[in-house]
Design a protein around this motif. Sequence first.
Motif, PDB file in Angstrom:
ATOM      1  N   ILE A 137       0.864  -1.176   0.000  1.00 51.32           N
ATOM      2  CA  ILE A 137       0.000   0.000   0.000  1.00 51.32           C
ATOM      3  C   ILE A 137       0.902   1.227   0.000  1.00 51.32           C
ATOM      4  O   ILE A 137       1.578   1.524   0.984  1.00 51.32           O
ATOM      5  CB  ILE A 137      -0.918   0.019   1.235  1.00 51.32           C
ATOM      6  N   ASP A 138       0.946   1.937  -1.119  1.00 53.90           N
ATOM      7  CA  ASP A 138       1.771   3.130  -1.236  1.00 53.90           C
ATOM      8  C   ASP A 138       0.912   4.303  -1.669  1.00 53.90           C
ATOM      9  O   ASP A 138      -0.317   4.203  -1.765  1.00 53.90           O
ATOM     10  CB  ASP A 138       2.929   2.911  -2.213  1.00 53.90           C
ATOM     11  N   GLU A 139       1.559   5.433  -1.937  1.00 51.37           N
ATOM     12  CA  GLU A 139       0.813   6.635  -2.293  1.00 51.37           C
ATOM     13  C   GLU A 139       0.015   6.445  -3.569  1.00 51.37           C
ATOM     14  O   GLU A 139      -1.114   6.920  -3.694  1.00 51.37           O
ATOM     15  CB  GLU A 139       1.780   7.819  -2.461  1.00 51.37           C
ATOM     16  N   LEU A 142      -3.134   4.457  -2.781  1.00 49.51           N
ATOM     17  CA  LEU A 142      -4.096   5.285  -2.049  1.00 49.51           C
ATOM     18  C   LEU A 142      -4.745   6.312  -2.960  1.00 49.51           C
ATOM     19  O   LEU A 142      -5.921   6.636  -2.813  1.00 49.51           O
ATOM     20  CB  LEU A 142      -3.399   5.976  -0.873  1.00 49.51           C
ATOM     21  N   ASP A 143      -3.978   6.839  -3.923  1.00 45.02           N
ATOM     22  CA  ASP A 143      -4.537   7.794  -4.876  1.00 45.02           C
ATOM     23  C   ASP A 143      -5.634   7.141  -5.703  1.00 45.02           C
ATOM     24  O   ASP A 143      -6.679   7.747  -5.964  1.00 45.02           O
ATOM     25  CB  ASP A 143      -3.445   8.331  -5.802  1.00 45.02           C
ATOM     26  N   LYS A 144      -5.400   5.886  -6.117  1.00 45.19           N
ATOM     27  CA  LYS A 144      -6.416   5.175  -6.892  1.00 45.19           C
ATOM     28  C   LYS A 144      -7.663   4.939  -6.045  1.00 45.19           C
ATOM     29  O   LYS A 144      -8.787   5.127  -6.494  1.00 45.19           O
ATOM     30  CB  LYS A 144      -5.855   3.849  -7.397  1.00 45.19           C
ATOM     31  N   LEU A 145      -7.455   4.538  -4.798  1.00 46.14           N
ATOM     32  CA  LEU A 145      -8.592   4.258  -3.920  1.00 46.14           C
ATOM     33  C   LEU A 145      -9.330   5.536  -3.534  1.00 46.14           C
ATOM     34  O   LEU A 145     -10.487   5.487  -3.121  1.00 46.14           O
ATOM     35  CB  LEU A 145      -8.124   3.520  -2.672  1.00 46.14           C
ATOM     36  N   SER A 146      -8.682   6.690  -3.670  1.00 52.47           N
ATOM     37  CA  SER A 146      -9.327   7.949  -3.307  1.00 52.47           C
ATOM     38  C   SER A 146     -10.559   8.216  -4.157  1.00 52.47           C
ATOM     39  O   SER A 146     -11.379   9.075  -3.821  1.00 52.47           O
ATOM     40  CB  SER A 146      -8.343   9.124  -3.454  1.00 52.47           C
ATOM     41  N   LEU A 147     -10.707   7.458  -5.255  1.00 52.61           N
ATOM     42  CA  LEU A 147     -11.935   7.563  -6.042  1.00 52.61           C
ATOM     43  C   LEU A 147     -13.154   7.309  -5.171  1.00 52.61           C
ATOM     44  O   LEU A 147     -14.209   7.916  -5.357  1.00 52.61           O
ATOM     45  CB  LEU A 147     -11.908   6.552  -7.198  1.00 52.61           C
ATOM     46  N   VAL A 148     -13.000   6.399  -4.191  1.00 53.87           N
ATOM     47  CA  VAL A 148     -14.126   6.070  -3.313  1.00 53.87           C
ATOM     48  C   VAL A 148     -14.570   7.295  -2.524  1.00 53.87           C
ATOM     49  O   VAL A 148     -15.763   7.544  -2.344  1.00 53.87           O
ATOM     50  CB  VAL A 148     -13.741   4.929  -2.347  1.00 53.87           C
ATOM     51  N   THR A 149     -13.594   8.081  -2.051  1.00 53.66           N
ATOM     52  CA  THR A 149     -13.930   9.248  -1.240  1.00 53.66           C
ATOM     53  C   THR A 149     -14.600  10.337  -2.056  1.00 53.66           C
ATOM     54  O   THR A 149     -15.220  11.247  -1.496  1.00 53.66           O
ATOM     55  CB  THR A 149     -12.668   9.826  -0.573  1.00 53.66           C
ATOM     56  N   ASN A 150     -14.480  10.263  -3.364  1.00 54.89           N
ATOM     57  CA  ASN A 150     -15.090  11.275  -4.227  1.00 54.89           C
ATOM     58  C   ASN A 150     -16.418  10.815  -4.829  1.00 54.89           C
ATOM     59  O   ASN A 150     -17.000  11.500  -5.668  1.00 54.89           O
ATOM     60  CB  ASN A 150     -14.131  11.650  -5.370  1.00 54.89           C
ATOM     61  N   GLY A 191       9.730  -3.421  14.914  1.00 51.35           N
ATOM     62  CA  GLY A 191       9.976  -4.796  14.526  1.00 51.35           C
ATOM     63  C   GLY A 191       8.989  -5.791  15.085  1.00 51.35           C
ATOM     64  O   GLY A 191       9.151  -7.000  14.906  1.00 51.35           O
ATOM     65  N   ARG A 192       7.955  -5.302  15.770  1.00 51.61           N
ATOM     66  CA  ARG A 192       6.940  -6.198  16.327  1.00 51.61           C
ATOM     67  C   ARG A 192       5.907  -6.568  15.272  1.00 51.61           C
ATOM     68  O   ARG A 192       5.524  -5.741  14.451  1.00 51.61           O
ATOM     69  CB  ARG A 192       6.264  -5.535  17.522  1.00 51.61           C
ATOM     70  N   ALA A 193       5.453  -7.816  15.320  1.00 47.26           N
ATOM     71  CA  ALA A 193       4.483  -8.292  14.338  1.00 47.26           C
ATOM     72  C   ALA A 193       3.166  -7.531  14.469  1.00 47.26           C
ATOM     73  O   ALA A 193       2.719  -7.223  15.577  1.00 47.26           O
ATOM     74  CB  ALA A 193       4.245  -9.788  14.523  1.00 47.26           C
ATOM     75  N   ILE A 194       2.559  -7.205  13.342  1.00 41.42           N
ATOM     76  CA  ILE A 194       1.265  -6.527  13.308  1.00 41.42           C
ATOM     77  C   ILE A 194       0.315  -7.306  12.404  1.00 41.42           C
ATOM     78  O   ILE A 194       0.740  -8.147  11.614  1.00 41.42           O
ATOM     79  CB  ILE A 194       1.388  -5.073  12.816  1.00 41.42           C
ATOM     80  N   THR A 195      -0.961  -7.021  12.531  1.00 44.62           N
ATOM     81  CA  THR A 195      -1.967  -7.678  11.699  1.00 44.62           C
ATOM     82  C   THR A 195      -2.133  -6.928  10.387  1.00 44.62           C
ATOM     83  O   THR A 195      -1.664  -5.794  10.231  1.00 44.62           O
ATOM     84  CB  THR A 195      -3.314  -7.743  12.427  1.00 44.62           C
ATOM     85  N   SER A 196      -2.834  -7.556   9.446  1.00 45.48           N
ATOM     86  CA  SER A 196      -3.118  -6.892   8.175  1.00 45.48           C
ATOM     87  C   SER A 196      -3.976  -5.647   8.394  1.00 45.48           C
ATOM     88  O   SER A 196      -3.829  -4.643   7.689  1.00 45.48           O
ATOM     89  CB  SER A 196      -3.815  -7.859   7.217  1.00 45.48           C
ATOM     90  N   LYS A 197      -4.883  -5.701   9.392  1.00 44.64           N
ATOM     91  CA  LYS A 197      -5.701  -4.539   9.711  1.00 44.64           C
ATOM     92  C   LYS A 197      -4.830  -3.402  10.233  1.00 44.64           C
ATOM     93  O   LYS A 197      -5.025  -2.234   9.862  1.00 44.64           O
ATOM     94  CB  LYS A 197      -6.761  -4.911  10.748  1.00 44.64           C
ATOM     95  N   ASP A 198      -3.849  -3.728  11.097  1.00 39.02           N
ATOM     96  CA  ASP A 198      -2.927  -2.705  11.598  1.00 39.02           C
ATOM     97  C   ASP A 198      -2.152  -2.066  10.450  1.00 39.02           C
ATOM     98  O   ASP A 198      -1.942  -0.852  10.412  1.00 39.02           O
ATOM     99  CB  ASP A 198      -1.934  -3.315  12.592  1.00 39.02           C
ATOM    100  N   TYR A 199      -1.716  -2.902   9.510  1.00 32.31           N
ATOM    101  CA  TYR A 199      -0.946  -2.409   8.358  1.00 32.31           C
ATOM    102  C   TYR A 199      -1.772  -1.416   7.548  1.00 32.31           C
ATOM    103  O   TYR A 199      -1.286  -0.356   7.155  1.00 32.31           O
ATOM    104  CB  TYR A 199      -0.504  -3.580   7.491  1.00 32.31           C
TER     105      TYR A 199
END
Length: 205
Positions: A137-139, A142-150, A191-199
């Motif tokens: 997930i990069d900029e 996120l720019d592509k997904l920003s279509l949802v917010t519009n 360095g601690r493990a995180i979930t996909s939701k956290d990511y």
Amino acid sequence: MSSSGDRPIPLITVVGDGRFEVGKEAISMLSQVSGQIGVITIAGVYRTGKSYILNRLLNRQEGFEVGPTVNAMTKGIYIWGKPIEVKNPITHEPLKIIIIDTEGIGSIDKDETYDAKIFALSILLSSYFIYNSIGVIDESALDKLSLVTNLTKHIQARAGDTGNSSELVNFFPSFLWLLRDFTLDLVDMSGRAITSKDYLENSLQ
């Protein structure tokens, strides 16, 4: 010649003057579907394997068209010619799943307005919406997904509305962001493990 049940059929196509047109064959098929219905739709950047994912959901090697070139294969919005019959996991009653494939966003021969309209239609048609992307997930993602917010620019809950986002949320489907070819370890800055939701939440900050 294959029957409509084992092939995709056009639900929304774009005619010469830019208008969207609903396919008569799709209308005929949908009019025969009764009982509880669920709609799974996939969307995302063009040429990222959306149609391949849907073929896997259908447990088929072939179905929705896929191809090896840089050109978008799906044009408009397509629907699988026959619902998948499953059981509702909550009520255990019969449930018919309709599968929808959409034209990829970001194609060089389409503009953002066209992309937003396809995105808006696909979300409103869905009860479960899959956003497909490649890698981290990069900029750019996120720019592509920003279509949802519009989308409120193109959606009204009813005639005369001005796009009240708090009311529109009642019409939005469940959402799944599918990251393809993701090979990195899910860890935080310590360095601690995180979930996909956290990511996802960290990426949106």
